[in-house]
Design a protein around this motif. Structure first.
Motif, PDB file in Angstrom:
ATOM      1  N   LEU A   1      -2.541 -68.279  24.161  1.00  0.00           N
ATOM      2  CA  LEU A   1      -3.990 -68.380  24.361  1.00  0.00           C
ATOM      3  C   LEU A   1      -4.300 -69.310  25.527  1.00  0.00           C
ATOM      4  CD1 LEU A   1      -6.884 -67.867  23.592  1.00  0.00           C
ATOM      5  CD2 LEU A   1      -6.686 -69.527  21.763  1.00  0.00           C
TER       6      LEU A   1
ATOM      7  N   GLN B   1      -8.271 -59.921  27.120  1.00  0.00           N
ATOM      8  CA  GLN B   1      -7.004 -60.363  26.540  1.00  0.00           C
ATOM      9  C   GLN B   1      -7.160 -61.756  25.935  1.00  0.00           C
ATOM     10  OE1 GLN B   1      -4.391 -57.923  27.170  1.00  0.00           O
ATOM     11  NE2 GLN B   1      -3.766 -58.939  25.282  1.00  0.00           N
ATOM     12  N   LEU B   2      -7.952 -62.571  26.642  1.00  0.00           N
ATOM     13  CA  LEU B   2      -8.224 -63.917  26.135  1.00  0.00           C
ATOM     14  C   LEU B   2      -8.950 -63.825  24.801  1.00  0.00           C
ATOM     15  CD1 LEU B   2      -8.667 -67.000  26.355  1.00  0.00           C
ATOM     16  CD2 LEU B   2     -10.617 -66.528  27.823  1.00  0.00           C
ATOM     17  N   ARG B   3      -9.932 -62.933  24.753  1.00  0.00           N
ATOM     18  CA  ARG B   3     -10.676 -62.776  23.496  1.00  0.00           C
ATOM     19  C   ARG B   3      -9.745 -62.338  22.374  1.00  0.00           C
ATOM     20  NH1 ARG B   3     -12.285 -58.464  21.158  1.00  0.00           N
ATOM     21  NH2 ARG B   3     -12.186 -57.111  22.995  1.00  0.00           N
ATOM     22  N   ILE B   4      -8.862 -61.391  22.708  1.00  0.00           N
ATOM     23  CA  ILE B   4      -7.934 -60.906  21.680  1.00  0.00           C
ATOM     24  C   ILE B   4      -7.030 -62.042  21.211  1.00  0.00           C
ATOM     25  CG2 ILE B   4      -5.984 -59.367  21.287  1.00  0.00           C
ATOM     26  CD1 ILE B   4      -7.378 -57.403  23.257  1.00  0.00           C
TER      27      ILE B   4
ATOM     28  N   ALA C   1      -7.732 -65.182  21.436  1.00  0.00           N
ATOM     29  CA  ALA C   1      -8.561 -66.134  20.694  1.00  0.00           C
ATOM     30  C   ALA C   1      -8.801 -65.620  19.278  1.00  0.00           C
ATOM     31  CB  ALA C   1      -9.880 -66.343  21.415  1.00  0.00           C
ATOM     32  N   GLU C   2      -9.027 -64.331  19.162  1.00  0.00           N
ATOM     33  CA  GLU C   2      -9.220 -63.768  17.819  1.00  0.00           C
ATOM     34  C   GLU C   2      -7.965 -63.963  16.986  1.00  0.00           C
ATOM     35  OE1 GLU C   2     -12.338 -60.248  19.211  1.00  0.00           O
ATOM     36  OE2 GLU C   2     -10.266 -59.757  18.718  1.00  0.00           O
ATOM     37  N   GLU C   3      -6.832 -63.769  17.637  1.00  0.00           N
ATOM     38  CA  GLU C   3      -5.575 -63.982  16.902  1.00  0.00           C
ATOM     39  C   GLU C   3      -5.441 -65.442  16.491  1.00  0.00           C
ATOM     40  OE1 GLU C   3      -2.375 -62.562  19.288  1.00  0.00           O
ATOM     41  OE2 GLU C   3      -2.967 -60.454  19.107  1.00  0.00           O
ATOM     42  N   TRP C   4      -5.846 -66.334  17.403  1.00  0.00           N
ATOM     43  CA  TRP C   4      -5.731 -67.753  17.086  1.00  0.00           C
ATOM     44  C   TRP C   4      -6.681 -68.131  15.951  1.00  0.00           C
ATOM     45  CZ3 TRP C   4      -9.050 -72.042  17.662  1.00  0.00           C
ATOM     46  CH2 TRP C   4      -8.443 -73.289  17.462  1.00  0.00           C
ATOM     47  N   PHE C   5      -7.923 -67.650  16.078  1.00  0.00           N
ATOM     48  CA  PHE C   5      -8.872 -67.941  15.000  1.00  0.00           C
ATOM     49  C   PHE C   5      -8.369 -67.346  13.690  1.00  0.00           C
ATOM     50  CE2 PHE C   5     -12.187 -68.508  18.385  1.00  0.00           C
ATOM     51  CZ  PHE C   5     -12.475 -69.822  18.070  1.00  0.00           C
ATOM     52  N   ALA C   6      -7.806 -66.150  13.787  1.00  0.00           N
ATOM     53  CA  ALA C   6      -7.284 -65.522  12.570  1.00  0.00           C
ATOM     54  C   ALA C   6      -6.167 -66.369  11.993  1.00  0.00           C
ATOM     55  CB  ALA C   6      -6.790 -64.115  12.892  1.00  0.00           C
ATOM     56  N   ALA C   7      -5.306 -66.876  12.879  1.00  0.00           N
ATOM     57  CA  ALA C   7      -4.204 -67.701  12.394  1.00  0.00           C
ATOM     58  C   ALA C   7      -4.738 -68.975  11.761  1.00  0.00           C
ATOM     59  CB  ALA C   7      -3.266 -68.033  13.549  1.00  0.00           C
ATOM     60  N   ARG C   8      -5.767 -69.531  12.404  1.00  0.00           N
ATOM     61  CA  ARG C   8      -6.327 -70.760  11.836  1.00  0.00           C
ATOM     62  C   ARG C   8      -7.009 -70.494  10.506  1.00  0.00           C
ATOM     63  NH1 ARG C   8      -6.820 -75.352  14.955  1.00  0.00           N
ATOM     64  NH2 ARG C   8      -7.355 -76.195  12.911  1.00  0.00           N
ATOM     65  N   ILE C   9      -7.750 -69.417  10.448  1.00  0.00           N
ATOM     66  CA  ILE C   9      -8.416 -69.083   9.176  1.00  0.00           C
ATOM     67  C   ILE C   9      -7.373 -68.802   8.108  1.00  0.00           C
ATOM     68  CG2 ILE C   9      -9.834 -67.334   8.048  1.00  0.00           C
ATOM     69  CD1 ILE C   9     -11.344 -67.072  10.739  1.00  0.00           C
TER      70      ILE C   9
ATOM     71  N   ALA D   1      -8.164 -54.501  27.831  1.00  0.00           N
ATOM     72  CA  ALA D   1      -7.234 -55.629  27.867  1.00  0.00           C
ATOM     73  C   ALA D   1      -6.342 -55.564  29.098  1.00  0.00           C
ATOM     74  CB  ALA D   1      -6.379 -55.641  26.605  1.00  0.00           C
TER      75      ALA D   1
ATOM     76  N   PHE E   1     -13.256 -74.865  14.139  1.00  0.00           N
ATOM     77  CA  PHE E   1     -11.854 -74.992  14.550  1.00  0.00           C
ATOM     78  C   PHE E   1     -11.731 -75.648  15.921  1.00  0.00           C
ATOM     79  CE2 PHE E   1     -11.493 -71.354  11.584  1.00  0.00           C
ATOM     80  CZ  PHE E   1     -10.601 -71.914  10.702  1.00  0.00           C
TER      81      PHE E   1
ATOM     82  N   ILE F   1     -16.923 -68.103  24.564  1.00  0.00           N
ATOM     83  CA  ILE F   1     -16.654 -66.697  24.237  1.00  0.00           C
ATOM     84  C   ILE F   1     -16.781 -66.427  22.744  1.00  0.00           C
ATOM     85  CG2 ILE F   1     -15.143 -66.367  26.220  1.00  0.00           C
ATOM     86  CD1 ILE F   1     -12.760 -66.564  24.302  1.00  0.00           C
TER      87      ILE F   1
ATOM     88  N   MET G   1     -16.579 -62.677  20.057  1.00  0.00           N
ATOM     89  CA  MET G   1     -15.502 -62.461  19.089  1.00  0.00           C
ATOM     90  C   MET G   1     -15.810 -61.259  18.189  1.00  0.00           C
ATOM     91  SD  MET G   1     -13.103 -64.697  19.465  1.00  0.00           S
ATOM     92  CE  MET G   1     -13.308 -64.904  21.195  1.00  0.00           C
TER      93      MET G   1
ATOM     94  N   ILE H   1     -10.972 -60.131  13.630  1.00  0.00           N
ATOM     95  CA  ILE H   1     -10.417 -61.397  13.126  1.00  0.00           C
ATOM     96  C   ILE H   1     -10.139 -61.275  11.634  1.00  0.00           C
ATOM     97  CG2 ILE H   1     -10.909 -63.832  12.727  1.00  0.00           C
ATOM     98  CD1 ILE H   1     -12.593 -63.805  15.275  1.00  0.00           C
TER      99      ILE H   1
ATOM    100  N   ARG I   1      -7.176 -59.235  11.104  1.00  0.00           N
ATOM    101  CA  ARG I   1      -5.953 -59.957  11.482  1.00  0.00           C
ATOM    102  C   ARG I   1      -5.569 -60.949  10.386  1.00  0.00           C
ATOM    103  NH1 ARG I   1      -1.710 -59.953  15.096  1.00  0.00           N
ATOM    104  NH2 ARG I   1      -0.962 -62.045  15.398  1.00  0.00           N
ATOM    105  N   VAL I   2      -6.574 -61.634   9.844  1.00  0.00           N
ATOM    106  CA  VAL I   2      -6.302 -62.587   8.758  1.00  0.00           C
ATOM    107  C   VAL I   2      -5.701 -61.841   7.576  1.00  0.00           C
ATOM    108  CG1 VAL I   2      -7.360 -64.134   7.099  1.00  0.00           C
ATOM    109  CG2 VAL I   2      -8.102 -64.185   9.470  1.00  0.00           C
TER     110      VAL I   2
ATOM    111  N   LEU J   1      -2.204 -60.813   8.382  1.00  0.00           N
ATOM    112  CA  LEU J   1      -1.278 -61.948   8.337  1.00  0.00           C
ATOM    113  C   LEU J   1      -0.934 -62.275   6.892  1.00  0.00           C
ATOM    114  CD1 LEU J   1      -2.704 -64.375  11.054  1.00  0.00           C
ATOM    115  CD2 LEU J   1      -0.485 -63.258  11.076  1.00  0.00           C
TER     116      LEU J   1
END
Lengths: 1034, 413
Positions: free
Chosen positions: A182, A862-865, A867-875, B24, B368, B384, B388, B393, B396-397, B400
């Protein structure tokens, strides 16, 4: 194990101390500071695990030998554990009271349940320092009990998932290294933004360039305007310059024209024509004289040539003969060739006649008809005759073969009939058929006799059965009759009732009636009472059967075959008869075919005779045909045709010979005629050697003579013709000279002159005037053309009269110089505007900004994707943390669960839960609001309560595992407030009531009283300041 | 005097030379496709101008965000001026309502605007008359929604039969962004045509005497803007009735097609994709089509499409099978519904805790970013947040969690 008594011989400050412990599990020892409580605790621990010299204050009693014992109850047995040590050693143990042969150390280890000393020290024997330090719970053995040996599958899985979650998050953003996917995209986005930012001035640059372009274009417009003005001026001056010259010339030409004499008309090209006439006259006069002279010369030469007259007179005849010279030569050669051919043909014909035979001569050949019609007739007759001969031969052959076959079949049939003993096939067939008929009749009668015999036997059997039937009473038929009548009546009655009154009764009556009728019918069928005369009838039938049998047997005797007595059966005899009939039928067929063949043979003979007659007729025709063409009669067609061929060849030779002889005669006659004429002419012209020479050679010599004569005559003729032509030419020249003189006079009259000089003078005036007029026309045209080229420019006469050539030229030069300068300026401006436009075009075509923006948009996506992955990982991490926290709180080891209960009691519900993070040896405490605290976040008192609760739980766990050891607590409640102290005391007492022995040492009197108030009588230790004797006594 | 027949073009959110989003960086593009994507808005604008000229419109409305001033795009400026000058040559007036991305100052900075362009710099300004043959056929004005009622009431609009309506046609460019169907004031408007603004999608709201309309973005820029995009041609008949017609001038058309059955195999998926695309017709202006296939579920095909390489192979196979289809294809894989019940307590706790509706709200996500370790990038990420994709998201959660707990959400939870 429970301690019942403490005996210290010597340990630290204590000597000869004996402390019997009362009943109950809670024991409180009170003593002021330095009273020896801690030493006493160390003694207790030392007896169990060995004395620790370092634990005794240095310099005080350390060097003395220690000894003491603990009275204990182990497994309901009282015993004593005594330990004695030399100086500074851990001492040796001795156990008495147990009937065990084991070593004391082994027995002690069993009593201690192999509890590690560290566990004992940090769990069972704790003082304030141990209770205040978390580290004491982290000793391996202790921690193992608290945190458990493993996390369990769920805990391990949660830990694994936590790690995966962490790595997923770190993959995107690793805070430690400030790196990750990210962050890479974030930096790429920033880089792209920076790059785009660097291109933003392009629009300003474009605007500036556009302004510059507009400015230059304005400048160009101004320059163009000035150039237009100058070009207009220049055009004016150039126009003046251009038209002044023709205008001035025109003016001068008109003036010159006025000065010339007026010659209105003059012959066109007069001078030239006059010159031409004079020149031609001179030429013709000279030529006329020369031609006359040449004619005279030719005439003189012709008269000088001589020609022989006789030869000239016969030259035509000679030439005629000479012309036939080649024909003569060919005729002589043909005559010679004809002679040779005649000789050859005569020889060949003689040979052919000899081949044909002595009766053949040329005269007979002449009589032969060798025409194509005769030849055709001969061939046709021969073909017909030959075809009939062949047909007759075929008939003859077939007749012979059919006759032979017929004879053979006739013999064969006669032999087979002879075998059958008959004369004809009809007779044999009738005999065989009769034989078969007899056999069939015999068979039928035999079968009929057998059936009659069987029937006779049947009759006899039936008659025998009639005789053996039981006898029926005589009234029985009558009874049956009555029963039948009654049944019929009842049935009718029943039918009536069923229709009128009572259907049931009617039906019953009808049923009864029918029953009666049925019985009657049954008896009649069974016993046949209605055939009274059956036996009589049967007897009659048997008799008639016998009679028929006898008749048939008589007939059988008539038809019995002769060989019926042999072994052959009747069917074999029938089969033999049938085969015989078939054989005879085949003979009959053979006979039929023989008759047919004979009829065919008869027909064939008849047709053969007809063909033979035709052959005779055709032979006659053939002979007639031979005679007609001149040949002898013969039936040998082939020989005839061979002879005919030879005859034809001989006849052809004869004809050729006749023709050759005719040609020979004709050639000879023609040659002789021409030669005679040559000889005759030769004698007339009197030329030498013309009599005996070869006529062809003679003609050749004549030809040469004639050729010479012709040459001379041609020469004379040529000369005469030349003379004539010269005379005619001279006359024509004279005529032309006269015409030219007339023409010259007329020309002079047209030019208005009397002589050549005057004519030439007038011609000059006329030509000069004409020239000036043409120049004026040209000048006018130039002037008009110049005016037309600049229609918008107007020039007045005064301008032209005032025109100064030099001034005008100077002005033109100045304007052109200025225009040149303007062109250079324009060129420069165009170059500049071109460069600017190129720059503008380059900017406008530059797609980099769009590409970069699109690229940045893609990076941002790609950044958004990411970031979404990161937010998803954090959530997900947070959700995982929730699950893990819940698990940590709810699924802890038993020790912590138990400790939580003790802590709740110790803190009176303020803190309720003790838990430990999955992957750490760290404790967390949740308060009554569910808020978690780490150990270091707790107050000192609460922390001590926590550690006490954990130890109580550990002791409980040890007890559960079979480790029953007393718990020694050294003033661990001193930091508790009153309420929590009371709660702690109550908890300890409850703990003791559950079976755990607790030895509580304190130097605080209120604590002793507190226990005392709860029924626990403290043991009052003697103060440290008491004399040693008093302690010993206490 | 009845209303003169009138015709005008309404272009909104042209966003000239703005890049198309949601493609992308890792998505492979041919040079041709990339060029088309880069120039999509410019090509669409050119088509819109062509349409205006072909239709001989009386005027053109460019409402909000005609360009993005912040981009400082030269290409946008050139395309804009080229279009405006082409309209000027035909004496077609242009009315411009500046927006967030093309503020009034940006328009003022354009020195060489042709005479036919009228820019409404203020939120309120006097109506501008549109003449034809010396007669006023329409008036164009801008105003906020609260001023709509102040429009001089033309009684004929409502009370007289359509054939007897009088007066010029009234066009109002609404400066209040986002005023949609729910706005009561909008329905009180007396204007014949209210040009809405600040709305993402095409919308037409019948009013008492006319219409409120937003043609939608001229070119769909992000993945949400699917379907045909372009501008609106409004034709007003002599009776005053408006016919609003979409002119699909967008060069790139985005489609989102949901494939609900995730239990299909690859062959079936290919056929479904082809069948789903088959009935769709291609507009004249369309140069490229981007199709996003939304597959919801957790079947084998959904799992396989999560892998980029397998996704690429599938698309390669699709292109081989259906070479005539030259669209770009993307996949959006969303998990199925959660069914919570299990013996695996941590898993259940995990999935329970992600069911909150507030799970992926901007506020929740923003929390976060309060992490001090992220201070260097927090602002950039905060910027951004609005873009989102909450569903992505959440998916993805969920994925995961399923992956970690090795369970399928629909099977064991």
């Amino acid at each position: 194990m429970k301690v019942t008594e403490i005996q210290i011989d010597r340990f630290g400050v204590w000597q000869n101390l004996s402390l019997p412990l009362g009943s109950g599990n809670a024991h409180v020892f009170y003593g002021p500071n330095e009273a020896g409580k801690t030493t006493l605790m160390r003694f207790l621990r030392g007896v169990l695990y060995g004395f620790d010299a370092s634990a005794i204050e240095p310099g005080r009693h350390r060097d003395a030998a220690w000894s003491g014992a603990l009275g204990v109850v182990h497994q309901s047995q009282k015993c004593e554990i005594r330990r004695t040590s030399a100086r500074g050693s851990r001492g040796t143990v001795r156990i008495t009271g147990l009937d065990r042969g084991d070593a004391a150390d082994a027995i002690l280890a069993e009593i201690l349940a192999k509890t590690d000393e560290t566990v004992f020290q940090y769990v069972l024997s704790v003082g304030l320092p141990e209770i205040q330090e978390l580290a004491t719970l982290h000793a391996d053995e202790v921690a193992r009990h608290i945190y458990g040996t493993t996390l369990g599958p769920t805990g391990q899985r949660l830990l694994d998932i936590s790690n995966r979650c962490e790595s997923e998050t770190s993959r995107l953003i690793d805070p430690a290294t400030q790196s990750g996917e990210l962050i890479d995209w974030l930096e790429s986005s920033l880089d792209a933004a920076g790059e785009i930012e660097s291109l933003k001035p392009l629009r300003e640059e474009h605007a500036e360039l556009s302004l510059e372009r507009n400015s230059i274009e304005d400048e160009i417009d101004e320059l163009k305007e000035r150039r237009g003005e100058l070009e207009h001026q220049l055009r004016g001056h150039l126009f003046l310059e251009r038209i002044w010259s023709p205008w001035n010339e025109l003016r001068e030409y008109e003036h010159e024209l006025e000065t010339l004499p007026k010659v209105t008309s003059f012959p066109e090209k007069g001078i030239a024509r006059l010159d031409a006439i004079d020149a031609e006259l001179d030429s013709l006069a000279a030529k006329h004289g020369a031609v006359e002279h040449a004619a005279d010369e030719l005439k003189r030469q012709a008269e000088a040539i001589a020609v022989p007259q006789l030869l000239a007179d016969h030259s035509t005849t000679m030439q005629s003969l000479i012309d036939q010279r080649d024909w003569l030569k060919e005729t002589l050669a043909a005559e010679e060739a004809a002679d040779d051919q005649v000789s050859e043909l005569e020889h060949d014909l003689g040979e052919r006649l000899r081949e044909l035979g002595p009766d053949w001569s040329i005269a007979r050949l002449e009589k032969i008809d060798a025409s194509p019609a005769a030849q055709h007739a001969l061939v046709t007759t021969a073909a017909n005759y030959r075809a009939l001969l062949a047909r007759r031969a075929r008939f003859k052959k077939k007749l012979q073969s059919l006759s032979s076959a017929s004879h053979q079949k006739s013999d064969e049939l006669a032999a087979k009939l002879k075998e059958l003993g008959c004369d004809s096939t009809e007779q044999a067939l009738a005999s065989a058929r009769k034989e078969l008929s007899n056999l069939e009749s015999y068979g039928g009668l035999t079968l009929q006799a057998e059936r009659l015999q069987l029937r006779a036997a049947d009759y006899a059997d039936q008659l025998a059965r009639l005789d053996s039937r039981p006898v029926v009473p005589r009234w029985f038929p009558l009874f049956l009759g009555i029963l039948g009548v009654a049944g019929g009546a009842i049935a009718l009655l029943g039918l009536r009732y069923s229709f009128t009154t009572n259907a049931v009764a009617g039906a019953s009556f009808a049923l009864l009636g029918l029953t009666g009728l049925g019985i009657v019918w049954g008896f009649r069928k069974q016993f046949g009472y209605d055939d009274e005369s059956a036996a009589t009838k049967l007897q009659d039938d048997a008799t008639s059967n016998e009679r028929a049998l006898a008749a048939i047997r008589h007939q059988i005797q008539q038809f019995r075959p002769a060989d019926s007595g042999t072994q052959q059966s009747h069917s074999d005899l029938i089969r033999a008869a049938v085969q015989k009939i078939a054989h005879v039928e085949r003979l009959a067929n053979l006979e039929g075919r023989l008759h047919s063949q004979r009829r065919q043979l008869s027909d064939l003979r008849l047709r053969f005779r007809t063909v033979q007659q035709k052959v005779d007729v055709e032979r006659q025709s053939w002979c007639t045909a031979l005679k007609r063409i001149g040949l002898a009669e013969s039936v040998k067609i082939h020989s005839v045709f061979e002879l005919w061929q030879k005859v034809l060849e001989a006849d052809t030779l004869r004809r050729d010979l006749l023709f050759a002889r005719g040609e020979q005669t004709r050639y000879h006659r023609d040659a002789e005629s021409l030669i005679g004429r040559i000889r005759m002419l030769g004698s007339r012209i009197e030329l030498p050697d013309n009599n005996d020479a070869d006529p062809v050679v003679l003609l050749d010599s004549w030809n040469e003579v004639l050729h010479s004569l012709g040459s001379r005559r041609d020469e004379i003729e040529t000369l005469l013709i030349g003379e004539t032509e010269r005379r005619q030419e001279a006359a024509a020249l004279q005529q032309r000279i006269d015409e030219l003189r007339t023409e010259r006079s007329a020309l002079l009259v047209q030019g208005g002159a009397a002589n050549r000089e005057e004519f030439e003078r007038r011609s000059g005036w006329f030509a000069q005037r004409k020239e000036i007029e043409e120049l004026i026309g040209i000048a006018r045209e130039e002037l008009n053309e110049a005016s037309r080229s600049e229609p918008e420019l107007a020039v007045v006469e005064e301008d032209l009269e005032a025109y100064d050539v030099e001034q005008n030229a100077e002005r033109i030069r100045v304007i052109r110089a200025e225009l040149e300068q303007l062109e250079q300026s324009l060129h420069g401006a165009f170059e500049r505007v071109g460069r600017v436009k190129q720059s503008i075009e380059s900017l406008e075509n530059d797609s980099r900004p769009s590409q970069l923006r699109f690229e940045k948009a893609r990076i941002d996506t790609q950044l958004r994707i990411a970031a979404e992955e990161w937010f998803a990982a954090r959530i997900a991490g947070r959700a995982l943390e929730t699950a893990r926290s819940k698990y940590e709180r709810n699924c802890q080891p038993a020790v912590l669960a138990s400790a939580s209960r003790y802590l709740e009691r110790l803190t009176r519900g303020r803190y309720r839960n003790i838990w430990s993070p999955l992957d750490r040896r760290d404790l967390r405490v949740d308060d009554d609001h569910g808020i978690s605290f780490r150990v270091e976040e707790l107050s000192g008192g609460t922390r001590e309560q926590l550690f006490l609760a954990v130890r109580l739980a550990l002791v409980r766990e040890l007890t559960r595992r079979g480790v029953e050891l007393p718990m020694f607590l050294d003033d661990i409640l001193v930091n508790f407030d009153q309420l929590r102290t009371e709660a702690a005391v109550d908890t300890l007492l409850e703990f003791a009531e559950e079976g755990q022995q607790i030895l509580f040492f304190t130097c605080h009197l209120h604590l002793a009283h507190l226990f005392e108030s709860r029924g626990i009588e403290p043991t009052w230790l003697p103060g440290h300041n008491l004399p040693l004797e008093e302690r010993r006594a206490g | 005097m009845s209303l003169s027949p009138l015709r005008f073009l309404h272009v909104a959110d042209a966003c000239l030379d703005s890049p198309l989003r949601d493609i992308a960086a890792g998505f492979a593009l041919t040079d041709d496709a990339e060029q088309r994507l880069e120039s999509a808005t410019l090509a669409a604008f050119e088509k819109a101008i062509d349409a205006a000229l072909d239709a001989h419109v009386d005027f053109v409305i460019l409402s909000r965000n005609t360009f993005v001033e912040n981009d400082q795009s030269l290409a946008a400026r050139i395309a804009l001026l080229d279009g405006l000058y082409r309209l000027a040559e035909e004496e077609i007036r242009v009315f411009v309502l500046p927006g967030k991305h093309d503020p009034a100052d940006a328009w003022k900075g354009i020195d060489d605007l042709p005479e036919n362009v009228t820019i409404f710099f203020d939120r309120e300004s006097e109506p501008v008359a549109v003449f034809r043959d010396g007669k006023v056929v329409a008036t164009v004005a801008v105003m906020p929604i609260e001023k709509l009622e102040s429009i001089s009431h033309r009684p004929s609009v409502e009370t007289k039969p359509a054939g007897e309506r009088r007066g010029p046609y009234t066009v109002v460019l609404l400066t209040t962004p986002g005023a949609g169907d729910a706005s009561a004031r909008l329905h009180e408007a007396k204007a014949d045509y209210v040009a809405l603004s600040g709305i993402e999608n095409r919308q037409t709201i019948p009013l008492g005497g006319g219409y409120a309309h937003h043609p939608g973005g001229m070119q769909g820029l992000c993945r949400r803007q699917t379907g045909p995009h372009g501008c609106s041609l409004i034709e007003i008949g002599p009776d005053g009735k408006a016919d609003i017609q979409l002119l699909p001038v967008a060069a790139v058309v985005r489609e989102s097609i949901a494939l609900v059955d995730d239990s299909i195999d690859e062959e079936r998926l290919l056929n479904l994709m082809h069948n789903a695309l088959a009935p769709q017709s291609q507009g004249e202006a369309e140069q490229l089509r981007i199709v996003e296939w939304e597959l919801r579920g957790s079947g084998a095909i959904a799992d396989s499409l999560l892998d980029a390489e397998r996704r690429a192979r599938l698309l390669e196979k699709y292109r081989e099978r259906f070479p005539a289809d030259d669209a770009l294809h993307t996949f959006r894989i969303l998990p199925g519904e959660l069914v919570a019940s299990c013996d695996d307590a941590p898993a259940a706790d995990f999935f329970d805790s992600i069911t909150s509706s507030d799970l992926v709200s901007q506020r929740a996500l923003s929390e976060f970013l309060d992490d001090p370790d992220l201070s260097a990038y927090a602002e950039q990420l905060r910027a951004i947040l609005s873009e989102m994709d909450a569903d992505a998201i959440r998916a993805r959660v969920q994925r995961l969690g399923s992956h970690w707990f090795r369970t399928s959400p629909t099977e064991t939870l």
